[in-house]
Write a protein that holds these residues in place. Structure first.
Motif, PDB file in Angstrom:
ATOM      1  N   ALA A   1       0.777  -1.164   0.095  1.00 54.20           N
ATOM      2  CA  ALA A   1       0.129   0.133  -0.088  1.00 54.20           C
ATOM      3  C   ALA A   1       0.984   1.425  -0.041  1.00 54.20           C
ATOM      4  CB  ALA A   1      -1.046   0.169   1.258  1.00 54.20           C
ATOM      5  N   TYR A   2       1.870   1.193   0.804  1.00 57.72           N
ATOM      6  CA  TYR A   2       2.968   2.434   0.709  1.00 57.72           C
ATOM      7  C   TYR A   2       3.393   2.705  -0.603  1.00 57.72           C
ATOM      8  CZ  TYR A   2       5.750   5.492   3.859  1.00 57.72           C
ATOM      9  OH  TYR A   2       6.044   6.533   4.350  1.00 57.72           O
ATOM     10  N   VAL A   3       4.105   1.608  -1.441  1.00 56.95           N
ATOM     11  CA  VAL A   3       4.409   1.740  -2.713  1.00 56.95           C
ATOM     12  C   VAL A   3       3.255   2.593  -3.479  1.00 56.95           C
ATOM     13  CG1 VAL A   3       5.301   0.524  -4.767  1.00 56.95           C
ATOM     14  CG2 VAL A   3       6.236  -0.168  -2.352  1.00 56.95           C
ATOM     15  N   GLU A   4       2.127   1.805  -3.173  1.00 59.90           N
ATOM     16  CA  GLU A   4       1.037   2.346  -4.417  1.00 59.90           C
ATOM     17  C   GLU A   4       0.525   3.670  -3.995  1.00 59.90           C
ATOM     18  OE1 GLU A   4      -0.955   1.690  -7.478  1.00 59.90           O
ATOM     19  OE2 GLU A   4       0.071   0.164  -6.891  1.00 59.90           O
ATOM     20  N   TRP A   5       0.793   4.040  -2.723  1.00 60.59           N
ATOM     21  CA  TRP A   5       0.659   5.652  -2.349  1.00 60.59           C
ATOM     22  C   TRP A   5       1.490   6.489  -3.059  1.00 60.59           C
ATOM     23  CZ3 TRP A   5      -2.426   8.838  -0.351  1.00 60.59           C
ATOM     24  CH2 TRP A   5      -2.048  10.369   0.045  1.00 60.59           C
ATOM     25  N   GLN A   6       2.706   6.108  -3.136  1.00 61.28           N
ATOM     26  CA  GLN A   6       3.652   7.060  -4.221  1.00 61.28           C
ATOM     27  C   GLN A   6       3.302   7.084  -5.415  1.00 61.28           C
ATOM     28  OE1 GLN A   6       6.225   7.873  -2.228  1.00 61.28           O
ATOM     29  NE2 GLN A   6       5.531   6.446  -0.563  1.00 61.28           N
ATOM     30  N   ARG A   7       2.082   6.377  -6.115  1.00 62.37           N
ATOM     31  CA  ARG A   7       1.735   6.587  -7.359  1.00 62.37           C
ATOM     32  C   ARG A   7       0.531   7.794  -7.090  1.00 62.37           C
ATOM     33  NH1 ARG A   7       2.645   0.785  -7.383  1.00 62.37           N
ATOM     34  NH2 ARG A   7       4.714   0.633  -8.796  1.00 62.37           N
ATOM     35  N   VAL A   8      -0.161   8.037  -6.052  1.00 61.49           N
ATOM     36  CA  VAL A   8      -1.340   9.004  -6.112  1.00 61.49           C
ATOM     37  C   VAL A   8      -1.151  10.131  -5.023  1.00 61.49           C
ATOM     38  CG1 VAL A   8      -2.849   7.065  -6.543  1.00 61.49           C
ATOM     39  CG2 VAL A   8      -2.388   7.746  -4.291  1.00 61.49           C
ATOM     40  N   GLU A   9       0.031  10.073  -4.476  1.00 57.31           N
ATOM     41  CA  GLU A   9       0.274  11.170  -3.501  1.00 57.31           C
ATOM     42  C   GLU A   9       0.500  12.580  -4.131  1.00 57.31           C
ATOM     43  OE1 GLU A   9       3.225  12.718   0.073  1.00 57.31           O
ATOM     44  OE2 GLU A   9       3.702  10.691  -0.783  1.00 57.31           O
ATOM     45  N   LEU A  10       0.989  12.666  -5.269  1.00 59.03           N
ATOM     46  CA  LEU A  10       0.902  13.746  -6.319  1.00 59.03           C
ATOM     47  C   LEU A  10      -0.348  14.300  -6.422  1.00 59.03           C
ATOM     48  CD1 LEU A  10       2.179  15.373  -8.403  1.00 59.03           C
ATOM     49  CD2 LEU A  10       2.011  13.679  -9.948  1.00 59.03           C
ATOM     50  N   TYR A  11      -1.503  13.853  -6.081  1.00 56.92           N
ATOM     51  CA  TYR A  11      -2.640  14.223  -6.636  1.00 56.92           C
ATOM     52  C   TYR A  11      -3.399  14.991  -5.533  1.00 56.92           C
ATOM     53  CZ  TYR A  11      -2.207  10.800 -10.286  1.00 56.92           C
ATOM     54  OH  TYR A  11      -1.789   9.718 -11.338  1.00 56.92           O
ATOM     55  N   GLU A  12      -2.621  15.988  -4.759  1.00 59.24           N
ATOM     56  CA  GLU A  12      -2.945  16.718  -3.728  1.00 59.24           C
ATOM     57  C   GLU A  12      -3.770  17.956  -4.373  1.00 59.24           C
ATOM     58  OE1 GLU A  12      -2.937  17.141   0.611  1.00 59.24           O
ATOM     59  OE2 GLU A  12      -2.975  15.339  -0.838  1.00 59.24           O
ATOM     60  N   PHE A  13      -4.788  17.738  -4.944  1.00 60.58           N
ATOM     61  CA  PHE A  13      -5.605  18.881  -5.413  1.00 60.58           C
ATOM     62  C   PHE A  13      -7.098  18.464  -5.418  1.00 60.58           C
ATOM     63  CE2 PHE A  13      -3.793  16.769  -8.845  1.00 60.58           C
ATOM     64  CZ  PHE A  13      -4.694  16.184  -9.609  1.00 60.58           C
ATOM     65  N   GLY A  14      -7.935  19.603  -5.512  1.00 61.73           N
ATOM     66  CA  GLY A  14      -9.332  19.230  -5.249  1.00 61.73           C
ATOM     67  C   GLY A  14      -9.700  18.524  -4.200  1.00 61.73           C
ATOM     68  N   PRO A  15     -10.320  17.440  -3.989  1.00 61.65           N
ATOM     69  CA  PRO A  15     -10.819  16.827  -2.672  1.00 61.65           C
ATOM     70  C   PRO A  15      -9.821  16.432  -1.810  1.00 61.65           C
ATOM     71  CG  PRO A  15     -12.155  15.923  -4.259  1.00 61.65           C
ATOM     72  CD  PRO A  15     -11.164  16.910  -5.168  1.00 61.65           C
ATOM     73  N   ALA A  16      -8.572  15.851  -2.441  1.00 65.50           N
ATOM     74  CA  ALA A  16      -7.319  15.652  -1.549  1.00 65.50           C
ATOM     75  C   ALA A  16      -6.935  16.846  -0.898  1.00 65.50           C
ATOM     76  CB  ALA A  16      -6.211  14.929  -2.268  1.00 65.50           C
ATOM     77  N   GLU A  17      -6.850  17.822  -1.413  1.00 66.40           N
ATOM     78  CA  GLU A  17      -6.222  19.317  -0.736  1.00 66.40           C
ATOM     79  C   GLU A  17      -7.111  19.715   0.128  1.00 66.40           C
ATOM     80  OE1 GLU A  17      -4.864  23.674  -2.275  1.00 66.40           O
ATOM     81  OE2 GLU A  17      -6.051  22.293  -3.484  1.00 66.40           O
ATOM     82  N   GLN A  18      -8.467  19.448   0.025  1.00 65.53           N
ATOM     83  CA  GLN A  18      -9.548  19.972   0.875  1.00 65.53           C
ATOM     84  C   GLN A  18      -9.345  19.352   2.302  1.00 65.53           C
ATOM     85  OE1 GLN A  18     -13.384  19.321  -0.987  1.00 65.53           O
ATOM     86  NE2 GLN A  18     -12.761  20.893  -2.827  1.00 65.53           N
ATOM     87  N   VAL A  19      -9.201  17.802   2.348  1.00 65.01           N
ATOM     88  CA  VAL A  19      -8.986  17.254   3.549  1.00 65.01           C
ATOM     89  C   VAL A  19      -7.510  16.861   3.886  1.00 65.01           C
ATOM     90  CG1 VAL A  19     -11.324  15.880   3.065  1.00 65.01           C
ATOM     91  CG2 VAL A  19      -9.120  15.013   2.495  1.00 65.01           C
ATOM     92  N   SER A  20      -6.551  17.501   3.233  1.00 64.87           N
ATOM     93  CA  SER A  20      -5.078  17.553   3.589  1.00 64.87           C
ATOM     94  C   SER A  20      -4.809  15.851   3.613  1.00 64.87           C
ATOM     95  CB  SER A  20      -4.842  17.956   5.001  1.00 64.87           C
ATOM     96  OG  SER A  20      -5.067  19.461   4.791  1.00 64.87           O
ATOM     97  N   LEU A  21      -5.023  15.233   2.589  1.00 60.81           N
ATOM     98  CA  LEU A  21      -4.899  13.924   2.652  1.00 60.81           C
ATOM     99  C   LEU A  21      -3.556  13.362   2.779  1.00 60.81           C
ATOM    100  CD1 LEU A  21      -6.458  11.179   2.073  1.00 60.81           C
ATOM    101  CD2 LEU A  21      -5.774  11.211  -0.190  1.00 60.81           C
TER     102      LEU A  21
END
Length: 378
Positions: free
Chosen positions: A98-118
């Protein structure tokens, strides 16, 4: 008679001139006829770019990560129900994947992810081990508080599954004998699941259309938010967070305990860094024939400010060079920083070369204003 002949000739000339003007006007009007064939446009199609990002990158990426999160929850639930070395190792394996897969989506800190500080709930490191021990000891904590940010997410799981005791048998025994340990592990995973599910649901709901239709270039536009998130991620969280800070480029002293997956170590910290870097490269270059940052820059004829060559090619070459330098820090990033830190500093310096290209030249060519401030002292 002569006068009449001249008059007739003038009338014919005027009529001919009028007909020529009328013909030209009709031709121009036809060329502007909305029902006619429009002239091909060379302007980048921002909506197509946003659509590709949403449907081909963000949503599928989140779907893959969701699968890893489901597996992580299942394995940690089995571990807390029956803490043994076997269930511990299964939880640890699910955590790594899961940690490795997270590296492929952590970049998407905009929109909903930015709103909740994912990102804050998933990957702020080093983890606060002392705070975690205090939370477990008291049984009284609130993971929504700002002070609890470094006490959760993947780094907290790293400590709980790898660093809370020495050896698998001792770790399993610690959980077997302590309900508070089992509860804290369960709560950390549950908080991650809660935050991620909220973001994923929005992308699979109405936000996808909101994102695509916000196709301007102002600071609130989707393009601006994505480009700023991309530049910030590369500069602060990849270049500085994964390499620069552990290598001591800001302090002058190596800090190997600041790497990701510090308690597990081995090959994983570098795998996380290289996976993140590869994601940055793929996001920029895109797929052949599909819209991307590269194709957008090419469409507007963006040039490198120093060489006057195509900016997209310069960025791709530099990212390739920095990836190769980063890959050479293996296999154990902790050992590299403690024994040959100069190589880690060189990797950071190589990554730094792309910062100007991305943060200055690219944003300028795209007409995007940089809205974040980087204050890491470099």
């Amino acid at each position: 008679m002569v006068f009449q002949t001249l008059l007739d000739s003038m009338k014919k000339t005027l009529v001919s001139a009028f007909l020529l003007v009328l013909t030209a006007w009709v031709m121009i009007s036809c060329s502007k006829d909305p029902n006619g064939t429009p002239e091909p446009s060379t302007a980048p199609d921002r909506k197509a770019l946003l659509t590709y990002w949403a449907d081909s990158l963000v949503k599928p990426g989140y779907a893959r990560f969701n699968g890893k999160m489901v597996e992580l929850k299942a394995k940690t639930t089995a571990f807390t129900a029956a803490p043994t070395e076997t269930t511990l190792r299964a939880s640890r394996q699910a955590w790594q994947e899961a940690y490795v897969e997270w590296q492929r989506v952590e970049l998407y800190e905009f929109g909903p992810a930015e709103q909740v500080s994912l990102r804050n709930h998933f990957n702020i490191y080093p983890t606060d081990a002392a705070g975690i021990r205090q939370n477990i000891g008291s049984g009284n904590y609130n993971l929504d508080l700002a002070t609890a940010i470094p006490q959760q997410g993947f780094p907290a799981l790293d400590y709980l599954l790898n660093g809370i005791a020495t050896g698998d048998a001792a770790i399993a025994q610690q959980f077997a004998s302590s309900a508070n340990h089992r509860r804290y592990l369960t709560d950390v995973v549950a908080k991650m699941e809660e935050k991620f599910n909220a973001v994923n649901a929005q992308w699979n709901g109405s936000y996808r259309d909101t994102f695509i239709n916000n196709a301007g270039t102002d600071a609130s536009s989707s393009l601006s938010r994505v480009v700023n998130a991309y530049s910030l991620y590369y500069e602060r969280f990849l270049r500085a967070g994964k390499v620069g800070i552990p290598a001591g480029t800001m302090t002058g002293t190596p800090l190997p305990d600041r790497i990701e997956a510090y308690y597990f170590r081995g090959a994983l910290p570098l795998q996380l860094a290289t996976t993140a870097h590869a994601t940055v490269q793929k996001f920029f270059a895109g797929r052949e024939g599909q819209p991307s940052l590269k194709s957008y820059l090419d469409a507007v004829g963006a040039k490198d400010s120093r060489t006057n060559q195509a900016l997209s090619g310069i960025i791709i070459n530099q990212l390739n060079a920095s990836y190769q330098q980063l890959s050479g820090l293996g296999p154990d990033l902790f050992t590299t920083i403690t024994s040959r830190n100069a190589d880690a500093v060189a990797s950071y310096n190589e990554m730094q070369k792309a910062v100007r290209m991305i943060k200055v030249d690219m944003t300028s060519a795209l007409g995007v204003t940089v809205t974040y401030v980087d204050n890491d002292g470099d």
